[in-house]
Design a protein around this motif. Structure first.
Motif, short mmCIF file in Angstrom:
data_model
loop_
_atom_site.label_atom_id
_atom_site.label_comp_id
_atom_site.label_asym_id
_atom_site.label_seq_id
_atom_site.Cartn_x
_atom_site.Cartn_y
_atom_site.Cartn_z
N PHE A 104 10.35 13.06 -2.63
CA PHE A 104 11.45 13.94 -3.04
C PHE A 104 11.07 15.43 -3.00
O PHE A 104 11.92 16.27 -2.75
CB PHE A 104 11.93 13.59 -4.45
N ARG A 105 9.82 15.74 -3.24
CA ARG A 105 9.41 17.14 -3.34
C ARG A 105 9.32 17.83 -1.99
O ARG A 105 9.64 19.00 -1.85
CB ARG A 105 8.05 17.22 -4.06
N PHE A 106 8.87 17.10 -0.98
CA PHE A 106 8.68 17.66 0.36
C PHE A 106 9.61 16.97 1.34
O PHE A 106 10.03 15.85 1.10
CB PHE A 106 7.22 17.49 0.79
N PRO A 107 9.94 17.62 2.46
CA PRO A 107 10.83 16.98 3.44
C PRO A 107 10.07 15.92 4.25
O PRO A 107 9.74 16.12 5.41
CB PRO A 107 11.29 18.15 4.31
N LEU A 108 9.78 14.80 3.60
CA LEU A 108 9.02 13.73 4.23
C LEU A 108 9.87 12.48 4.41
O LEU A 108 10.74 12.19 3.58
CB LEU A 108 7.80 13.36 3.38
N ARG A 109 9.58 11.76 5.48
CA ARG A 109 10.18 10.44 5.66
C ARG A 109 9.29 9.43 4.94
O ARG A 109 8.16 9.74 4.57
CB ARG A 109 10.27 10.10 7.14
N LEU A 110 9.78 8.21 4.78
CA LEU A 110 8.99 7.18 4.12
C LEU A 110 7.70 6.91 4.87
O LEU A 110 6.64 6.72 4.27
CB LEU A 110 9.80 5.89 3.99
N ARG A 111 7.77 6.93 6.19
CA ARG A 111 6.55 6.71 6.99
C ARG A 111 5.56 7.86 6.84
O ARG A 111 4.35 7.66 6.95
CB ARG A 111 6.91 6.48 8.44
N ASP A 112 6.06 9.06 6.59
CA ASP A 112 5.16 10.19 6.33
C ASP A 112 4.41 10.00 5.02
O ASP A 112 3.22 10.30 4.92
CB ASP A 112 5.94 11.50 6.29
N PHE A 114 0.20 -1.60 -7.72
CA PHE A 114 -0.46 -0.30 -7.76
C PHE A 114 -0.31 0.35 -9.12
O PHE A 114 0.67 0.13 -9.82
CB PHE A 114 0.11 0.61 -6.67
N PRO A 115 -1.27 1.21 -9.48
CA PRO A 115 -1.18 1.91 -10.77
C PRO A 115 0.02 2.87 -10.81
O PRO A 115 0.47 3.35 -9.76
CB PRO A 115 -2.48 2.71 -10.84
N PRO A 116 0.51 3.15 -11.99
CA PRO A 116 1.65 4.06 -12.12
C PRO A 116 1.42 5.43 -11.49
O PRO A 116 2.35 6.04 -10.96
CB PRO A 116 1.84 4.18 -13.63
N GLU A 117 0.18 5.90 -11.50
CA GLU A 117 -0.12 7.22 -10.93
C GLU A 117 0.14 7.26 -9.43
O GLU A 117 0.66 8.24 -8.90
CB GLU A 117 -1.58 7.61 -11.21
N ILE A 118 -0.20 6.19 -8.73
CA ILE A 118 0.01 6.13 -7.28
C ILE A 118 1.49 6.02 -6.97
O ILE A 118 2.00 6.69 -6.07
CB ILE A 118 -0.79 4.97 -6.67
N ILE A 119 2.19 5.19 -7.70
CA ILE A 119 3.63 5.04 -7.49
C ILE A 119 4.33 6.37 -7.75
O ILE A 119 5.16 6.81 -6.95
CB ILE A 119 4.21 3.93 -8.41
N ALA A 120 3.98 7.02 -8.84
CA ALA A 120 4.61 8.30 -9.18
C ALA A 120 4.31 9.35 -8.12
O ALA A 120 5.20 10.13 -7.74
CB ALA A 120 4.14 8.77 -10.55
N TYR A 121 3.09 9.39 -7.62
CA TYR A 121 2.73 10.36 -6.59
C TYR A 121 3.51 10.13 -5.30
O TYR A 121 4.00 11.07 -4.69
CB TYR A 121 1.22 10.31 -6.30
N ALA A 122 3.64 8.87 -4.90
CA ALA A 122 4.38 8.55 -3.68
C ALA A 122 5.85 8.94 -3.81
O ALA A 122 6.43 9.56 -2.90
CB ALA A 122 4.26 7.06 -3.37
N VAL A 123 6.46 8.60 -4.92
CA VAL A 123 7.87 8.92 -5.13
C VAL A 123 8.07 10.43 -5.23
O VAL A 123 8.99 10.99 -4.62
CB VAL A 123 8.40 8.20 -6.40
N TRP A 124 7.21 11.10 -5.98
CA TRP A 124 7.32 12.55 -6.11
C TRP A 124 7.16 13.23 -4.76
O TRP A 124 7.93 14.14 -4.44
CB TRP A 124 6.26 13.05 -7.09
N SER A 125 6.19 12.80 -3.96
CA SER A 125 5.98 13.40 -2.64
C SER A 125 7.21 13.25 -1.75
O SER A 125 7.58 14.17 -1.02
CB SER A 125 4.78 12.75 -1.94
N PRO A 172 12.91 20.37 -11.37
CA PRO A 172 14.06 20.86 -10.62
C PRO A 172 13.86 20.86 -9.12
O PRO A 172 14.81 20.83 -8.36
CB PRO A 172 14.23 22.30 -11.13
N ALA A 173 12.60 20.82 -8.68
CA ALA A 173 12.35 20.81 -7.23
C ALA A 173 12.67 19.44 -6.65
O ALA A 173 12.90 19.31 -5.46
CB ALA A 173 10.89 21.16 -6.94
N CYS A 174 12.68 18.41 -7.49
CA CYS A 174 13.03 17.08 -7.02
C CYS A 174 14.54 16.93 -7.05
O CYS A 174 15.17 17.14 -8.06
CB CYS A 174 12.43 16.02 -7.93
N VAL A 175 15.10 16.58 -5.94
CA VAL A 175 16.54 16.37 -5.85
C VAL A 175 16.79 14.92 -5.52
O VAL A 175 16.44 14.46 -4.45
CB VAL A 175 17.17 17.28 -4.78
#
Length: 76
Positions: free
Chosen positions: A28-36, A15-26, A72-75
């Motif tokens: 950490f940024r929101f209270p999501l599980r991997l399946r979410d 996958f392109p870097p943009e998709i990988i970065a969006y998935a990883v950021w999402s 800073p929102a990413c922990v």
């Protein structure tokens, strides 16, 4: 069909870097599980397993959150 050429840490990934970065950021940024995150990407037409997202989170988590505008929102 040929694969796009990626450089650096994203080299060799399907996958392109943009998709990988969006998935990883999402993740950490929101209270999501991997399946979410998997469902979020699927809703946008990107088919990827939660296990792949888990590997991305382990490999790229620190880098993505460190350089993202919401840093800073990413922990990690």
């Amino acid at each position: 069909m040929t694969k796009a050429k990626h450089s650096g840490a994203f080299k060799g990934h399907r996958f392109p870097p943009e998709i990988i970065a969006y998935a990883v950021w999402s993740y950490f940024r929101f209270p999501l599980r991997l399946r979410d995150v998997e469902d979020l990407l699927t809703a946008r037409g990107i088919i990827v397993s939660y296990e792949t997202i888990r590997k991305w989170v382990r490999k790229f988590g620190y880098k993505v959150c460190r350089f993202h505008p919401a840093g800073p929102a990413c922990v990690v």
